[in-house]
Design an enzyme around this catalytic site. Sequence first.
Site, PDB file in Angstrom:
ATOM      1  N   CYS A 106      39.833  32.443  47.883  1.00 40.88           N
ATOM      2  CA  CYS A 106      40.037  33.835  48.266  1.00 40.88           C
ATOM      3  C   CYS A 106      38.851  34.635  47.755  1.00 40.88           C
ATOM      4  O   CYS A 106      38.495  34.529  46.581  1.00 40.88           O
ATOM      5  CB  CYS A 106      41.314  34.381  47.643  1.00 40.88           C
ATOM      6  SG  CYS A 106      42.710  33.276  47.845  1.00 40.88           S
ATOM      7  N   LYS A 122      49.251  42.735  31.285  1.00 36.27           N
ATOM      8  CA  LYS A 122      49.716  43.419  32.496  1.00 36.27           C
ATOM      9  C   LYS A 122      50.552  44.630  32.124  1.00 36.27           C
ATOM     10  O   LYS A 122      51.433  44.537  31.279  1.00 36.27           O
ATOM     11  CB  LYS A 122      50.581  42.477  33.321  1.00 36.27           C
ATOM     12  CG  LYS A 122      49.791  41.406  34.019  1.00 36.27           C
ATOM     13  CD  LYS A 122      50.683  40.679  35.019  1.00 36.27           C
ATOM     14  CE  LYS A 122      49.998  39.430  35.515  1.00 36.27           C
ATOM     15  NZ  LYS A 122      49.902  38.404  34.457  1.00 36.27           N
ATOM     16  N   ARG A 152      55.976  33.706  26.899  1.00 44.44           N
ATOM     17  CA  ARG A 152      55.562  32.887  28.040  1.00 44.44           C
ATOM     18  C   ARG A 152      54.092  32.470  27.928  1.00 44.44           C
ATOM     19  O   ARG A 152      53.281  33.211  27.375  1.00 44.44           O
ATOM     20  CB  ARG A 152      55.816  33.611  29.366  1.00 44.44           C
ATOM     21  CG  ARG A 152      55.236  35.013  29.460  1.00 44.44           C
ATOM     22  CD  ARG A 152      56.113  35.850  30.409  1.00 44.44           C
ATOM     23  NE  ARG A 152      55.505  37.104  30.835  1.00 44.44           N
ATOM     24  CZ  ARG A 152      55.549  38.220  30.116  1.00 44.44           C
ATOM     25  NH1 ARG A 152      56.113  38.227  28.919  1.00 44.44           N
ATOM     26  NH2 ARG A 152      55.017  39.336  30.582  1.00 44.44           N
ATOM     27  N   ASP A 194      41.419  43.265  39.596  1.00 43.67           N
ATOM     28  CA  ASP A 194      40.813  43.044  38.290  1.00 43.67           C
ATOM     29  C   ASP A 194      39.303  43.223  38.395  1.00 43.67           C
ATOM     30  O   ASP A 194      38.736  43.175  39.482  1.00 43.67           O
ATOM     31  CB  ASP A 194      41.129  41.627  37.790  1.00 43.67           C
ATOM     32  CG  ASP A 194      42.576  41.504  37.370  1.00 43.67           C
ATOM     33  OD1 ASP A 194      43.116  42.480  36.821  1.00 43.67           O
ATOM     34  OD2 ASP A 194      43.167  40.429  37.588  1.00 43.67           O
ATOM     35  N   ARG A 229      39.984  34.810  39.112  1.00 43.40           N
ATOM     36  CA  ARG A 229      39.699  33.646  38.263  1.00 43.40           C
ATOM     37  C   ARG A 229      38.464  32.919  38.774  1.00 43.40           C
ATOM     38  O   ARG A 229      38.308  31.723  38.597  1.00 43.40           O
ATOM     39  CB  ARG A 229      40.879  32.663  38.331  1.00 43.40           C
ATOM     40  CG  ARG A 229      42.020  32.996  37.458  1.00 43.40           C
ATOM     41  CD  ARG A 229      42.121  32.055  36.248  1.00 43.40           C
ATOM     42  NE  ARG A 229      43.141  32.538  35.334  1.00 43.40           N
ATOM     43  CZ  ARG A 229      44.433  32.484  35.587  1.00 43.40           C
ATOM     44  NH1 ARG A 229      44.862  31.917  36.680  1.00 43.40           N
ATOM     45  NH2 ARG A 229      45.294  32.977  34.732  1.00 43.40           N
TER      46      ARG A 229
HETATM   47  C1  LIG Z   1      50.444  37.240  34.462  1.00 46.07           C
HETATM   48  C2  LIG Z   1      50.581  36.417  33.307  1.00 46.07           C
HETATM   49  C3  LIG Z   1      51.844  36.024  32.859  1.00 46.07           C
HETATM   50  C4  LIG Z   1      53.118  36.468  33.537  1.00 46.07           C
HETATM   51  O1  LIG Z   1      53.321  37.860  33.403  1.00 46.07           O
HETATM   52  P1  LIG Z   1      54.592  38.548  34.077  1.00 46.07           P
HETATM   53  O2  LIG Z   1      54.391  40.021  33.860  1.00 46.07           O
HETATM   54  O3  LIG Z   1      55.797  38.016  33.387  1.00 46.07           O
HETATM   55  O4  LIG Z   1      54.600  38.185  35.518  1.00 46.07           O
HETATM   56  C5  LIG Z   1      51.900  35.226  31.744  1.00 46.07           C
HETATM   57  N1  LIG Z   1      50.788  34.819  31.088  1.00 46.07           N
HETATM   58  C6  LIG Z   1      49.560  35.197  31.496  1.00 46.07           C
HETATM   59  C7  LIG Z   1      48.383  34.755  30.720  1.00 46.07           C
HETATM   60  C8  LIG Z   1      49.409  35.998  32.621  1.00 46.07           C
HETATM   61  O5  LIG Z   1      48.193  36.341  33.038  1.00 46.07           O
HETATM   62  S1  SF4 Z   2      43.127  30.910  42.247  1.00 54.73           S
HETATM   63 FE1  SF4 Z   2      41.884  32.384  43.340  1.00 54.73          FE
HETATM   64  S2  SF4 Z   2      41.008  31.270  45.055  1.00 54.73           S
HETATM   65 FE2  SF4 Z   2      42.698  30.047  44.285  1.00 54.73          FE
HETATM   66  S3  SF4 Z   2      44.453  30.659  45.551  1.00 54.73           S
HETATM   67 FE3  SF4 Z   2      44.485  31.933  43.715  1.00 54.73          FE
HETATM   68  S4  SF4 Z   2      43.369  33.815  44.291  1.00 54.73           S
HETATM   69 FE4  SF4 Z   2      42.882  32.226  45.813  1.00 54.73          FE
END
Ligand SMILES: *Cc1c(COP(=O)(O)O)cnc(C)c1O
Ligand code: SF4
Length: 351
Positions: free
Chosen positions: A112, A320, A99, A276, A117
């Site tokens: 938020c 993750k 993915r 994070d 990010r």
């Molecule tokens: C979170 C994430 C996903 C999706 O991870 P899942 O465990 O399948 O939900 C895919 N790519 C990136 C870069 C991510 O940060």
């Molecule tokens: S990217 Fe960050 S600021 Fe935007 S909706 Fe998601 S958590 Fe909130």
Amino acid sequence: MNGDEWKKLLRQSCTSASELGEYIKLNGDEQKWFDSADNGLSLLVNPYYLELARTSEAIRKQCIPTSAELLQTAVESDDPLSEDENSPLPRMVHRYKNRVAVLVTDQCGMHCRHCFRRSFTGQGRLPLNREERKDICSYIEKHREVKEVLLTGGDLMTLDDGPLIEMLTAFRGIREDLLLRLATRMPSSLPQRITPYLVEEIAKLGPVWIITQFNHPDELTKESRRALDLLRKGGLPVMNQAVLLKGINDQEEILAELFQGLLVQGVKPYYLFQGDLAAGTSHFRTNLERGWEIMRNLRREISGLAMPVYAVDLPGGGGKIPLSESYLVERSESGFCFQNPEGRSFIYPDE
Ligand SMILES: *Cc1c(COP(=O)(O)O)cnc(C)c1O
Ligand code: SF4
């Protein structure tokens, strides 16, 4: 309801202390953030969410910054997940074999305060353009092992219907069985964005899963329930990723109410994220011991269906992982000894 109401609300978002003044009176800690010169993620809060903040402390903390954000601890960084290292193309992260995540836009319905990010969010970049999209699409075409595209940002539901549908259609065009996962906070931050027209158009595009972010039961309002109803009746599966936030939802009763409330709305609690290590978010992070304790206690209070996976995105690009605390106590001659949530031990024979 007027299908364009969300645009008006988004345009009316507050971005300064003086604009906030019409809705709420800032306290000293909040004011300090505004008085500081270099304060990181900017303020953006739309009138819908701000109205909720007037009566809910848990909502207020998610959208109004405080001086605690000015603190960057030694373990925190601007790119806590080392996403840059895993980006073969500018706006695409390919960290897991099957993915990819695409950062479609850096705009959101709100900023938020816990956003991880935050070094990308709200920087005023242009949304993914045709050229960049084409490059990403051909990358996915070539990499047959990619089965799923996570469209995220920012929040791509900040795009107008036209460009949004065009974006989804382009990714759908790669392969019919490619799973599209659309991450959006709009159902909780600006639920007016979810209109019958939008749902109908997305539903036409084959397998699309919606991933949303509700962090507190106070976000389950009449408006957000209407949005979730629309998604459910439109046939779009919805899952929720909540963030464990100190002083906001780090209590069993609050999370139980949230997860149960979501389930009733047809939304499956998917992840509960440990915070994070993003710069300026230390005041929101609970410690792992407390996280595990919450999960253990929740297991007794709510059904398995309502339980999310407690997970963390490992710093430095580790990805993750579920933070599951093992119920296994020991391996004995007669089998594996487990302890249930009530603390009683049972043997599962290993034959
Ligand atoms: C979170 C994430 C996903 C999706 O991870 P899942 O465990 O399948 O939900 C895919 N790519 C990136 C870069 C991510 O940060
Ligand atoms: S990217 Fe960050 S600021 Fe935007 S909706 Fe998601 S958590 Fe909130």
